[in-house]
Enzyme design. Structure first.
Site, PDB file in Angstrom:
ATOM      1  N   TYR A 189     -10.881   7.635 -13.930  1.00 39.84           N
ATOM      2  CA  TYR A 189     -11.377   6.470 -13.179  1.00 39.84           C
ATOM      3  C   TYR A 189     -12.030   5.468 -14.132  1.00 39.84           C
ATOM      4  O   TYR A 189     -11.689   4.282 -14.151  1.00 39.84           O
ATOM      5  CB  TYR A 189     -12.372   6.921 -12.103  1.00 39.84           C
ATOM      6  CG  TYR A 189     -12.752   5.835 -11.118  1.00 39.84           C
ATOM      7  CD1 TYR A 189     -11.991   5.611  -9.983  1.00 39.84           C
ATOM      8  CD2 TYR A 189     -13.862   5.019 -11.333  1.00 39.84           C
ATOM      9  CE1 TYR A 189     -12.326   4.603  -9.071  1.00 39.84           C
ATOM     10  CE2 TYR A 189     -14.201   4.014 -10.436  1.00 39.84           C
ATOM     11  CZ  TYR A 189     -13.442   3.811  -9.309  1.00 39.84           C
ATOM     12  OH  TYR A 189     -13.774   2.814  -8.412  1.00 39.84           O
ATOM     13  N   ASP A 223       4.196   2.175  -3.758  1.00 41.25           N
ATOM     14  CA  ASP A 223       3.313   2.955  -4.631  1.00 41.25           C
ATOM     15  C   ASP A 223       3.215   2.210  -5.958  1.00 41.25           C
ATOM     16  O   ASP A 223       4.220   2.070  -6.663  1.00 41.25           O
ATOM     17  CB  ASP A 223       3.922   4.355  -4.813  1.00 41.25           C
ATOM     18  CG  ASP A 223       3.036   5.273  -5.644  1.00 41.25           C
ATOM     19  OD1 ASP A 223       2.139   4.777  -6.356  1.00 41.25           O
ATOM     20  OD2 ASP A 223       3.266   6.496  -5.581  1.00 41.25           O
ATOM     21  N   VAL A 224       2.025   1.742  -6.309  1.00 40.03           N
ATOM     22  CA  VAL A 224       1.899   0.929  -7.524  1.00 40.03           C
ATOM     23  C   VAL A 224       2.115   1.735  -8.806  1.00 40.03           C
ATOM     24  O   VAL A 224       2.198   1.163  -9.892  1.00 40.03           O
ATOM     25  CB  VAL A 224       0.551   0.168  -7.596  1.00 40.03           C
ATOM     26  CG1 VAL A 224       0.407  -0.817  -6.450  1.00 40.03           C
ATOM     27  CG2 VAL A 224      -0.634   1.120  -7.674  1.00 40.03           C
ATOM     28  N   VAL A 257     -19.349   0.531  -2.212  1.00 43.84           N
ATOM     29  CA  VAL A 257     -18.828  -0.193  -1.046  1.00 43.84           C
ATOM     30  C   VAL A 257     -18.526   0.841   0.037  1.00 43.84           C
ATOM     31  O   VAL A 257     -17.918   1.889  -0.246  1.00 43.84           O
ATOM     32  CB  VAL A 257     -17.552  -0.991  -1.393  1.00 43.84           C
ATOM     33  CG1 VAL A 257     -17.134  -1.858  -0.207  1.00 43.84           C
ATOM     34  CG2 VAL A 257     -17.758  -1.851  -2.633  1.00 43.84           C
ATOM     35  N   LYS A 314     -10.691   1.750 -15.152  1.00 45.87           N
ATOM     36  CA  LYS A 314     -11.505   0.586 -14.789  1.00 45.87           C
ATOM     37  C   LYS A 314     -11.983  -0.171 -16.028  1.00 45.87           C
ATOM     38  O   LYS A 314     -12.230  -1.382 -15.963  1.00 45.87           O
ATOM     39  CB  LYS A 314     -12.701   1.021 -13.929  1.00 45.87           C
ATOM     40  CG  LYS A 314     -12.313   1.521 -12.533  1.00 45.87           C
ATOM     41  CD  LYS A 314     -11.611   0.459 -11.710  1.00 45.87           C
ATOM     42  CE  LYS A 314     -11.384   0.876 -10.268  1.00 45.87           C
ATOM     43  NZ  LYS A 314     -10.561  -0.113  -9.513  1.00 45.87           N
ATOM     44  N   ASP A 335       0.856  -1.195   0.000  1.00 43.32           N
ATOM     45  CA  ASP A 335       0.000   0.000   0.000  1.00 43.32           C
ATOM     46  C   ASP A 335       0.886   1.237   0.000  1.00 43.32           C
ATOM     47  O   ASP A 335       1.966   1.232   0.595  1.00 43.32           O
ATOM     48  CB  ASP A 335      -0.919   0.009   1.228  1.00 43.32           C
ATOM     49  CG  ASP A 335      -2.171   0.854   1.007  1.00 43.32           C
ATOM     50  OD1 ASP A 335      -3.273   0.285   0.956  1.00 43.32           O
ATOM     51  OD2 ASP A 335      -2.045   2.096   0.866  1.00 43.32           O
ATOM     52  N   ILE A 336       0.389   2.290  -0.606  1.00 40.39           N
ATOM     53  CA  ILE A 336       1.156   3.543  -0.634  1.00 40.39           C
ATOM     54  C   ILE A 336       1.307   4.104   0.773  1.00 40.39           C
ATOM     55  O   ILE A 336       2.319   4.734   1.084  1.00 40.39           O
ATOM     56  CB  ILE A 336       0.503   4.569  -1.592  1.00 40.39           C
ATOM     57  CG1 ILE A 336       1.383   5.792  -1.761  1.00 40.39           C
ATOM     58  CG2 ILE A 336      -0.893   4.965  -1.117  1.00 40.39           C
ATOM     59  CD1 ILE A 336       0.952   6.738  -2.866  1.00 40.39           C
ATOM     60  N   THR A 357     -16.516   2.220   2.061  1.00 39.43           N
ATOM     61  CA  THR A 357     -15.133   2.488   2.477  1.00 39.43           C
ATOM     62  C   THR A 357     -14.916   4.002   2.397  1.00 39.43           C
ATOM     63  O   THR A 357     -15.767   4.741   1.874  1.00 39.43           O
ATOM     64  CB  THR A 357     -14.128   1.783   1.545  1.00 39.43           C
ATOM     65  OG1 THR A 357     -14.275   2.345   0.231  1.00 39.43           O
ATOM     66  CG2 THR A 357     -14.357   0.283   1.485  1.00 39.43           C
TER      67      THR A 357
HETATM   68  N1  NAD Z   1     -15.710   1.965  -2.497  1.00 40.87           N
HETATM   69  C1  NAD Z   1     -16.431   1.826  -3.604  1.00 40.87           C
HETATM   70  O1  NAD Z   1     -17.615   2.246  -3.668  1.00 40.87           O
HETATM   71  C2  NAD Z   1     -15.851   1.122  -4.808  1.00 40.87           C
HETATM   72  C3  NAD Z   1     -16.715   0.726  -5.843  1.00 40.87           C
HETATM   73  C4  NAD Z   1     -16.188   0.049  -6.938  1.00 40.87           C
HETATM   74  C5  NAD Z   1     -14.835  -0.227  -7.000  1.00 40.87           C
HETATM   75  N2  NAD Z   1     -14.016   0.185  -5.992  1.00 40.87           N
HETATM   76  C6  NAD Z   1     -12.586  -0.153  -6.093  1.00 40.87           C
HETATM   77  O2  NAD Z   1     -12.238  -0.983  -5.006  1.00 40.87           O
HETATM   78  C7  NAD Z   1     -10.819  -0.881  -4.772  1.00 40.87           C
HETATM   79  C8  NAD Z   1     -10.560  -0.715  -3.289  1.00 40.87           C
HETATM   80  O3  NAD Z   1     -11.062   0.543  -2.860  1.00 40.87           O
HETATM   81  P1  NAD Z   1     -11.758   0.760  -1.431  1.00 40.87           P
HETATM   82  O4  NAD Z   1     -13.190   0.908  -1.657  1.00 40.87           O
HETATM   83  O5  NAD Z   1     -11.281  -0.301  -0.516  1.00 40.87           O
HETATM   84  O6  NAD Z   1     -11.174   2.209  -1.020  1.00 40.87           O
HETATM   85  P2  NAD Z   1     -10.037   2.623   0.030  1.00 40.87           P
HETATM   86  O7  NAD Z   1      -9.699   4.032  -0.296  1.00 40.87           O
HETATM   87  O8  NAD Z   1     -10.464   2.312   1.413  1.00 40.87           O
HETATM   88  O9  NAD Z   1      -8.819   1.636  -0.292  1.00 40.87           O
HETATM   89  C9  NAD Z   1      -7.953   1.815  -1.387  1.00 40.87           C
HETATM   90  C10 NAD Z   1      -6.538   1.499  -0.935  1.00 40.87           C
HETATM   91  O10 NAD Z   1      -5.655   1.661  -2.068  1.00 40.87           O
HETATM   92  C11 NAD Z   1      -4.499   2.349  -1.605  1.00 40.87           C
HETATM   93  N3  NAD Z   1      -3.794   3.039  -2.678  1.00 40.87           N
HETATM   94  C12 NAD Z   1      -4.182   4.173  -3.312  1.00 40.87           C
HETATM   95  N4  NAD Z   1      -3.233   4.563  -4.179  1.00 40.87           N
HETATM   96  C13 NAD Z   1      -2.233   3.655  -4.094  1.00 40.87           C
HETATM   97  C14 NAD Z   1      -0.986   3.520  -4.749  1.00 40.87           C
HETATM   98  N5  NAD Z   1      -0.565   4.420  -5.639  1.00 40.87           N
HETATM   99  N6  NAD Z   1      -0.213   2.468  -4.433  1.00 40.87           N
HETATM  100  C15 NAD Z   1      -0.615   1.551  -3.507  1.00 40.87           C
HETATM  101  N7  NAD Z   1      -1.774   1.641  -2.842  1.00 40.87           N
HETATM  102  C16 NAD Z   1      -2.584   2.680  -3.144  1.00 40.87           C
HETATM  103  C17 NAD Z   1      -5.061   3.326  -0.588  1.00 40.87           C
HETATM  104  O11 NAD Z   1      -4.045   3.871   0.245  1.00 40.87           O
HETATM  105  C18 NAD Z   1      -6.070   2.467   0.160  1.00 40.87           C
HETATM  106  O12 NAD Z   1      -5.471   1.762   1.220  1.00 40.87           O
HETATM  107  C19 NAD Z   1     -10.349   0.283  -5.642  1.00 40.87           C
HETATM  108  O13 NAD Z   1      -9.741  -0.220  -6.812  1.00 40.87           O
HETATM  109  C20 NAD Z   1     -11.634   1.000  -5.988  1.00 40.87           C
HETATM  110  O14 NAD Z   1     -11.524   1.745  -7.177  1.00 40.87           O
HETATM  111  C21 NAD Z   1     -14.489   0.831  -4.900  1.00 40.87           C
END
Ligand code: NAD
Length: 275
Positions: A176, A75-76, A209, A180, A37-38, A211
């Site tokens: 985004y 950082d990815v 979701v 995706k 994670d970043i 979060t």
């Molecule tokens: N929450 C929603 O409603 C939702 C809906 C559809 C898809 N998603 C996808 O689900 C996945 C997880 O998101 P989430 O809902 O858990 O949100 P979140 O923000 O809680 O978690 C995302 C994580 O990715 C990490 N991250 C961000 N940039 C990074 C980088 N450059 N390198 C490494 N890590 C990095 C963040 O620090 C965080 O810990 C994401 O791909 C998001 O796009 C989320």
């Protein structure tokens, strides 16, 4: 015997949210787990991305299950950093069986959504970052010859538009959706090649979701606040789901129960895309 005994998993974005939920479930079910994670702020993002504390506390929770754990600040967007993290995990765990390319940001709202950095970060994290991750794990998966499973986290934005006003054509929102959608192509092509080696590649498609990504003041004010009735509605009339609901689908996609499922998108969207 637990479902993932003897397996090792690498999860990007594992410090919190869905990635943390997936990591905990896999660890509880016997896997050794590495979270990347970043653990720092992504500048173009309005809400707080994860912190080092998030990474450390998830690491502590994972250790309670007794398996091997690595928590790596990575950082990815940085290909060399991803390659080095993957190499370190392969060395310490002896190989990787399960890969969850989950890290993501939503730069679609807040003060910086109109800056091209919002596009650049979105694509760099959720398209380039996924490619770097898949590219880095591929040689090891093939060489190890033990099969495996990769799940990329997509979104309903992989399939449908969400822009209901002109300003939603901003770089953050468009980045985004472009990222995706792009991962579907990565999923299909990696599935075609890795399937020859018993490795399956799928995408999970969440709708909302609960979060930090959407549970924050900026999202509420900027997007959800003036959305027309029916925006992101679903046939089940349900609001955002807990991360564990997505974990249920992801762990199935990683398990032997889905052993002949590859190249698929599994929507956990309450029928959002039917409307
Ligand atoms: N929450 C929603 O409603 C939702 C809906 C559809 C898809 N998603 C996808 O689900 C996945 C997880 O998101 P989430 O809902 O858990 O949100 P979140 O923000 O809680 O978690 C995302 C994580 O990715 C990490 N991250 C961000 N940039 C990074 C980088 N450059 N390198 C490494 N890590 C990095 C963040 O620090 C965080 O810990 C994401 O791909 C998001 O796009 C989320």
């Amino acid at each position: 015997m637990k479902r993932f005994d003897g397996k090792t998993a690498l999860i990007t974005g594992g410090a919190r949210g869905q990635g943390r939920s997936h990591a905990l479930r896999l660890a509880r079910e016997g896997a050794d787990v590495a979270i990347l994670d970043i653990a720092a702020q992504v500048d173009s993002v309005a809400y707080p991305t994860s912190t080092l504390d998030d990474l450390k506390s998830t690491e502590r929770e994972l250790r309670e299950f007794g398996g091997r754990v690595q928590a790596i600040q990575c950082d990815v967007r940085d290909q060399a950093a991803v390659e080095s993290a993957v190499a370190g995990v392969e060395q310490e765990f002896g190989g990787i069986d399960i890969v969850l390319a989950n890290a993501g940001v939503m730069a679609s709202y807040g003060a910086k959504k109109h800056e091209m950095a919002a596009w650049d970060d979105s694509v760099a994290i959720m398209l380039n970052g996924v490619y770097y991750t898949l590219r880095a794990v591929t040689p090891g998966l093939i060489e190890r010859n033990r099969g495996g499973a990769i799940v990329i986290t997509g979104s309903t934005s992989s399939f449908i538009g969400v822009a209901y006003k002109e300003e939603m054509l901003n770089p953050g929102q468009m980045g985004y959706g472009a990222a995706k959608s792009g991962v579907l192509s990565l999923m299909r092509n990696f599935a075609m090649v890795l399937g020859q080696h018993g490795v399956r590649v799928n995408t999970v498609i969440p709708a909302g979701v609960a979060t930090t990504m959407i549970k924050n003041e900026f999202f509420e004010a900027d997007l959800a606040g003036d959305a027309p009735g029916g925006w992101m509605a679903n046939v089940m009339g349900h609001g955002p789901v807990e991360p564990e609901e997505i974990t249920n689908a992801v762990t199935w996609l990683c398990s032997d129960e889905s052993r002949f499922v590859t190249g698929q998108s599994l929507a956990v969207d309450m029928g959002t895309m039917l409307l």
